[in-house]
Scaffold this motif. Structure first.
Motif, short mmCIF file in Angstrom:
data_model
loop_
_atom_site.label_atom_id
_atom_site.label_comp_id
_atom_site.label_asym_id
_atom_site.label_seq_id
_atom_site.Cartn_x
_atom_site.Cartn_y
_atom_site.Cartn_z
N PHE A 136 0.85 -1.44 0.00
CA PHE A 136 0.33 -0.05 -0.12
C PHE A 136 0.68 1.20 0.06
CE2 PHE A 136 -2.72 -3.17 1.93
CZ PHE A 136 -3.73 -3.06 1.42
N PRO A 137 0.42 2.35 -0.65
CA PRO A 137 -0.61 2.40 -1.17
C PRO A 137 -1.12 1.22 -2.88
CG PRO A 137 0.65 4.73 -1.38
CD PRO A 137 1.11 3.62 -0.80
N THR A 153 -8.13 3.26 -5.39
CA THR A 153 -7.05 3.66 -4.94
C THR A 153 -7.05 3.26 -3.55
OG1 THR A 153 -6.34 5.81 -6.66
CG2 THR A 153 -5.15 5.00 -4.03
N GLU A 207 -5.17 3.73 0.42
CA GLU A 207 -3.62 4.08 1.31
C GLU A 207 -3.26 3.10 1.86
OE1 GLU A 207 -2.39 6.77 0.10
OE2 GLU A 207 -3.67 7.59 -1.67
N LYS A 208 -4.08 2.29 2.64
CA LYS A 208 -3.84 1.18 3.34
C LYS A 208 -4.38 0.24 3.34
CE LYS A 208 -6.01 3.45 7.39
NZ LYS A 208 -5.89 3.73 8.93
N ASP A 218 -14.27 1.85 4.40
CA ASP A 218 -12.95 2.02 3.25
C ASP A 218 -12.88 1.26 2.92
OD1 ASP A 218 -10.93 3.51 5.82
OD2 ASP A 218 -11.02 1.48 6.84
#
Length: 323
Positions: A48-49, A61, A63-64, A124
């Protein structure tokens, strides 16, 4: 006396050397372990990302690794639980029933899902599915407009695509190793089934029912069930493309050796099939080869699909499994 002094000096020096070597070795081991640990951490962090393209061509996308996940279809849910994401899953489809932990999760609806409820969960990522398109497009767009990552999972059409789906969901959730383990285990199960059915000499003719009379639907060419039959060396009596409606009279005429029932909404369906007009003359009825198979195992393109193949193979060729 001089020899004794030399002996003791040599012994003392040897002791110091061994201790020094032991210290050096321990330091090297600790350094090696630390470096390995750091590499593993770097590998995890490097995942990640990342950007993944979903089934509709959208770049997602991340990020984590997601800490809150919503699953909108049972096959996605089974994959997510198999990856060990019980704590991260905050919402599931109303029809999710496996594993048992799924029953304890907050429900978000079926195809007509509750957009407001999902948004309130602040996930998320939401794992949707290609099979929902055309019905749930508006709701999915509302989730995107609310700033939520919506990943549309491809509708897998065979085992290879199922493996790819598991791999992709594993990447999106930071569970790549777990995904590879699941795929490896599935492939091993498939190979085991194929090895057993490869010894079968008499290929059986099969009808797979997905709904009851008067509108009996059965899978034909270019369907998942056709792939399963091909894999274990069985012949499908339905030769049309896709899903076809077949009449009871046509079934009698085709005289299948085995009838597989892939639905459970009709009580005592096996006896009901056997008692249809003219079915007493069918080989499958005469030889008590009208068998019900758990449709979830064969319709959900997830970790249990290999078990579904095994259950189909056992139903058609019980002798190959010593049954």
């Amino acid at each position: 006396m001089k020899k004794m002094w030399q002996f003791w000096l040599t012994a003392i020096l040897a002791t110091f050397l061994l201790a020094a070597c032991g210290t050096d070795s321990a330091e090297k081991d600790n350094k090696s372990a630390t470096e390995t640990s750091q590499k593993e951490e770097q590998t995890t962090e490097a995942a990640f990302p990342l950007i993944l393209k979903d089934a509709v061509g959208n770049d997602i996308t991340l990020e984590k690794a997601p800490e809150k996940i919503v699953s909108m279809i049972p096959s996605n849910t089974e994959i997510l639980f198999a990856l060990g994401l019980n704590d991260e899953i905050v919402g599931v489809n109303d029809w999710d029933n496996y594993p048992e932990e799924a029953l304890e999760k907050e429900k978000i609806g079926g195809q007509e899902f509750n957009v407001e409820k999902i948004v309130s969960m602040t996930p998320d990522i939401v794992f949707a599915h290609e099979s929902m398109l055309g019905i749930s497009d508006e709701g999915l767009q509302q989730l995107r407009d609310a700033g939520i990552n919506v990943f549309v999972v491809k509708n897998a059409a065979d085992f290879d695509q199922t493996y790819e789906t598991i791999k992709t969901i594993g990447q999106a959730t930071g569970k790549t190793e777990e995904a590879e383990t699941i795929i490896k285990d599935m492939k091993a199960k498939v190979e085991e089934v194929l090895a057993k059915t490869a010894t079968v000499e008499n290929k059986k003719r099969v009808l797979i029912e997905n709904s009851d009379a008067p509108e009996i639907y059965a899978p034909g060419k270019n369907t998942f069930m056709q792939e399963m039959l091909d894999m274990i060396g069985a012949e499908n009596i339905v030769t049309e493309e896709g899903w076809a409606m077949i009449s009871p009279e046509e079934i009698v005429s085709q005289n299948p050796d085995v009838i597989l029932i892939m639905y459970s909404y009709v009580p005592d369906i096996i006896e009901s099939v056997k008692n249809r007009d003219g079915f007493s003359d069918i080989t499958a009825v005469k030889e008590d080869a009208v068998i019900q198979v758990d449709e979830d195992l064969t319709s959900r393109t997830g970790p249990r699909l290999a078990t579904g193949l095994e259950e189909v193979a056992k139903a058609i060729y019980p002798e190959a499994f010593g049954e």
